[in-house]
Design a protein around this motif. Structure first.
Motif, mmCIF file in Angstrom:
data_model
loop_
_atom_site.group_PDB
_atom_site.id
_atom_site.type_symbol
_atom_site.label_atom_id
_atom_site.label_comp_id
_atom_site.label_asym_id
_atom_site.label_seq_id
_atom_site.Cartn_x
_atom_site.Cartn_y
_atom_site.Cartn_z
ATOM 1 N N ARG A 68 0.837 -1.203 0.000
ATOM 2 C CA ARG A 68 0.000 0.000 0.000
ATOM 3 C C ARG A 68 0.872 1.254 0.000
ATOM 4 O O ARG A 68 0.563 2.235 -0.675
ATOM 5 N N TYR A 69 1.949 1.229 0.774
ATOM 6 C CA TYR A 69 2.865 2.365 0.801
ATOM 7 C C TYR A 69 3.471 2.597 -0.582
ATOM 8 O O TYR A 69 3.564 3.730 -1.056
ATOM 9 N N LEU A 70 3.847 1.492 -1.247
ATOM 10 C CA LEU A 70 4.380 1.611 -2.608
ATOM 11 C C LEU A 70 3.345 2.233 -3.541
ATOM 12 O O LEU A 70 3.683 3.080 -4.377
ATOM 13 N N ASN A 71 2.100 1.806 -3.410
ATOM 14 C CA ASN A 71 1.032 2.402 -4.226
ATOM 15 C C ASN A 71 0.996 3.905 -4.033
ATOM 16 O O ASN A 71 0.893 4.666 -4.998
ATOM 17 N N LEU A 72 1.053 4.332 -2.775
ATOM 18 C CA LEU A 72 1.004 5.759 -2.485
ATOM 19 C C LEU A 72 2.204 6.488 -3.094
ATOM 20 O O LEU A 72 2.056 7.571 -3.661
ATOM 21 N N MET A 73 3.376 5.886 -2.981
ATOM 22 C CA MET A 73 4.580 6.492 -3.556
ATOM 23 C C MET A 73 4.452 6.675 -5.063
ATOM 24 O O MET A 73 4.816 7.727 -5.600
ATOM 25 N N TYR A 74 3.951 5.654 -5.723
ATOM 26 C CA TYR A 74 3.906 5.693 -7.178
ATOM 27 C C TYR A 74 2.731 6.499 -7.726
ATOM 28 O O TYR A 74 2.774 6.960 -8.853
ATOM 29 N N VAL A 75 1.687 6.697 -6.939
ATOM 30 C CA VAL A 75 0.549 7.510 -7.380
ATOM 31 C C VAL A 75 0.750 8.980 -7.021
ATOM 32 O O VAL A 75 0.543 9.867 -7.844
ATOM 33 N N PHE A 76 1.174 9.244 -5.776
ATOM 34 C CA PHE A 76 1.262 10.620 -5.289
ATOM 35 C C PHE A 76 2.666 11.198 -5.327
ATOM 36 O O PHE A 76 2.864 12.346 -4.983
ATOM 37 N N GLY A 77 3.643 10.411 -5.698
ATOM 38 C CA GLY A 77 5.016 10.887 -5.766
ATOM 39 C C GLY A 77 5.831 10.384 -4.593
ATOM 40 O O GLY A 77 5.305 10.109 -3.517
ATOM 41 N N GLU A 81 4.795 11.888 1.604
ATOM 42 C CA GLU A 81 4.670 12.106 3.056
ATOM 43 C C GLU A 81 4.698 13.580 3.423
ATOM 44 O O GLU A 81 4.334 13.939 4.535
ATOM 45 N N GLN A 82 5.108 14.420 2.500
ATOM 46 C CA GLN A 82 5.134 15.861 2.757
ATOM 47 C C GLN A 82 3.773 16.512 2.549
ATOM 48 O O GLN A 82 3.589 17.683 2.916
ATOM 49 N N LEU A 83 2.830 15.790 1.950
ATOM 50 C CA LEU A 83 1.487 16.345 1.761
ATOM 51 C C LEU A 83 0.815 16.529 3.121
ATOM 52 O O LEU A 83 0.937 15.664 3.991
ATOM 53 N N PRO A 84 0.126 17.636 3.332
ATOM 54 C CA PRO A 84 -0.467 17.922 4.642
ATOM 55 C C PRO A 84 -1.383 16.810 5.163
ATOM 56 O O PRO A 84 -1.323 16.458 6.343
ATOM 57 N N ARG A 100 -3.643 3.388 11.044
ATOM 58 C CA ARG A 100 -3.112 4.544 10.299
ATOM 59 C C ARG A 100 -2.947 4.216 8.822
ATOM 60 O O ARG A 100 -3.270 5.029 7.961
ATOM 61 N N MET A 101 -2.444 3.019 8.527
ATOM 62 C CA MET A 101 -2.294 2.618 7.130
ATOM 63 C C MET A 101 -3.653 2.487 6.456
ATOM 64 O O MET A 101 -3.813 2.869 5.295
ATOM 65 N N ASP A 102 -4.646 1.967 7.179
ATOM 66 C CA ASP A 102 -6.002 1.874 6.627
ATOM 67 C C ASP A 102 -6.542 3.266 6.316
ATOM 68 O O ASP A 102 -7.106 3.503 5.246
ATOM 69 N N TRP A 103 -6.380 4.180 7.268
ATOM 70 C CA TRP A 103 -6.857 5.549 7.100
ATOM 71 C C TRP A 103 -6.128 6.226 5.934
ATOM 72 O O TRP A 103 -6.740 6.882 5.090
ATOM 73 N N LEU A 104 -4.829 6.057 5.888
ATOM 74 C CA LEU A 104 -4.030 6.641 4.826
ATOM 75 C C LEU A 104 -4.489 6.130 3.454
ATOM 76 O O LEU A 104 -4.712 6.915 2.524
ATOM 77 N N SER A 105 -4.686 4.834 3.343
ATOM 78 C CA SER A 105 -5.127 4.246 2.075
ATOM 79 C C SER A 105 -6.532 4.715 1.703
ATOM 80 O O SER A 105 -6.803 5.053 0.542
ATOM 81 N N SER A 106 -7.430 4.743 2.683
ATOM 82 C CA SER A 106 -8.800 5.190 2.418
ATOM 83 C C SER A 106 -8.832 6.641 1.961
ATOM 84 O O SER A 106 -9.532 6.990 1.010
ATOM 85 N N HIS A 107 -8.082 7.478 2.654
ATOM 86 C CA HIS A 107 -8.084 8.891 2.279
ATOM 87 C C HIS A 107 -7.420 9.085 0.912
ATOM 88 O O HIS A 107 -7.866 9.930 0.127
ATOM 89 N N ALA A 108 -6.415 8.309 0.610
ATOM 90 C CA ALA A 108 -5.766 8.403 -0.703
ATOM 91 C C ALA A 108 -6.749 8.042 -1.814
ATOM 92 O O ALA A 108 -6.763 8.694 -2.865
ATOM 93 N N LEU A 109 -7.568 7.027 -1.569
ATOM 94 C CA LEU A 109 -8.587 6.669 -2.557
ATOM 95 C C LEU A 109 -9.569 7.819 -2.760
ATOM 96 O O LEU A 109 -9.973 8.117 -3.888
ATOM 97 N N ALA A 116 -7.511 14.728 -8.010
ATOM 98 C CA ALA A 116 -6.334 15.505 -7.630
ATOM 99 C C ALA A 116 -5.297 14.583 -7.043
ATOM 100 O O ALA A 116 -5.592 13.783 -6.166
ATOM 101 N N ARG A 117 -4.084 14.679 -7.530
ATOM 102 C CA ARG A 117 -3.029 13.802 -7.035
ATOM 103 C C ARG A 117 -2.311 14.417 -5.841
ATOM 104 O O ARG A 117 -1.856 13.715 -4.968
ATOM 105 N N HIS A 118 -2.195 15.705 -5.823
ATOM 106 C CA HIS A 118 -1.421 16.358 -4.754
ATOM 107 C C HIS A 118 -2.293 17.352 -3.998
ATOM 108 O O HIS A 118 -1.970 18.528 -3.892
ATOM 109 N N VAL A 119 -3.388 16.873 -3.476
ATOM 110 C CA VAL A 119 -4.331 17.723 -2.751
ATOM 111 C C VAL A 119 -3.662 18.269 -1.491
ATOM 112 O O VAL A 119 -2.946 17.561 -0.795
#
Length: 121
Positions: A68-77, A81-84, A100-109, A116-119
């Motif tokens: 999931r972390y890799l997904n976030l890296m490759y989708v959002f850059g 982790e610097q995104l607010p 936290r990982m569940d929340w992070l993944s859900s919010h990323a979706l 928006a990729r860099h909200v």
């Protein structure tokens, strides 16, 4: 005997981590082939190592969380982790790492569904 056992465990750990790295690189090549085409195998493996390191710092070594972390890296850059909104979620250290990982993944979706990729919020 304890020293040998620890050495054997360390070797097994390295082997297991190498096998995981291979699985993760294969996953990336299947998931984001257009990005991976421009990257060497070593660069891909380095991104996997970084994701594993970051997940460990969050408190999770589960394979699914690293993916999931890799997904976030490759989708959002790679600096996502610097995104607010990411900073806010990762700062919730009172939460279990899995939550936290569940929340992070859900919010990323949610963010991705908004187009928006860099909200910023």
């Amino acid at each position: 005997m304890l020293v040998i056992r620890n050495a054997q465990m360390a070797v097994f750990g390295r082997n297991a981590e190498a096998a995981f790295g291979d699985r993760a690189v294969d996953y990336l090549r299947r998931t984001v082939p257009e990005v991976c085409a421009a990257m060497t195998s070593e660069h891909l493996l380095e991104s996997v190592r970084y994701a594993l390191l970051r997940c460990r710092s969050i408190g999770s070594e589960r394979e699914v969380d690293v993916f999931r972390y890799l997904n976030l890296m490759y989708v959002f850059g790679f600096q996502f982790e610097q995104l607010p909104w990411v900073k806010r979620i990762l700062a919730e250290t009172s939460m279990h790492p899995r939550a936290r990982m569940d929340w992070l993944s859900s919010h990323a979706l949610y963010v991705a569904s908004q187009g928006a990729r860099h909200v910023r919020g």
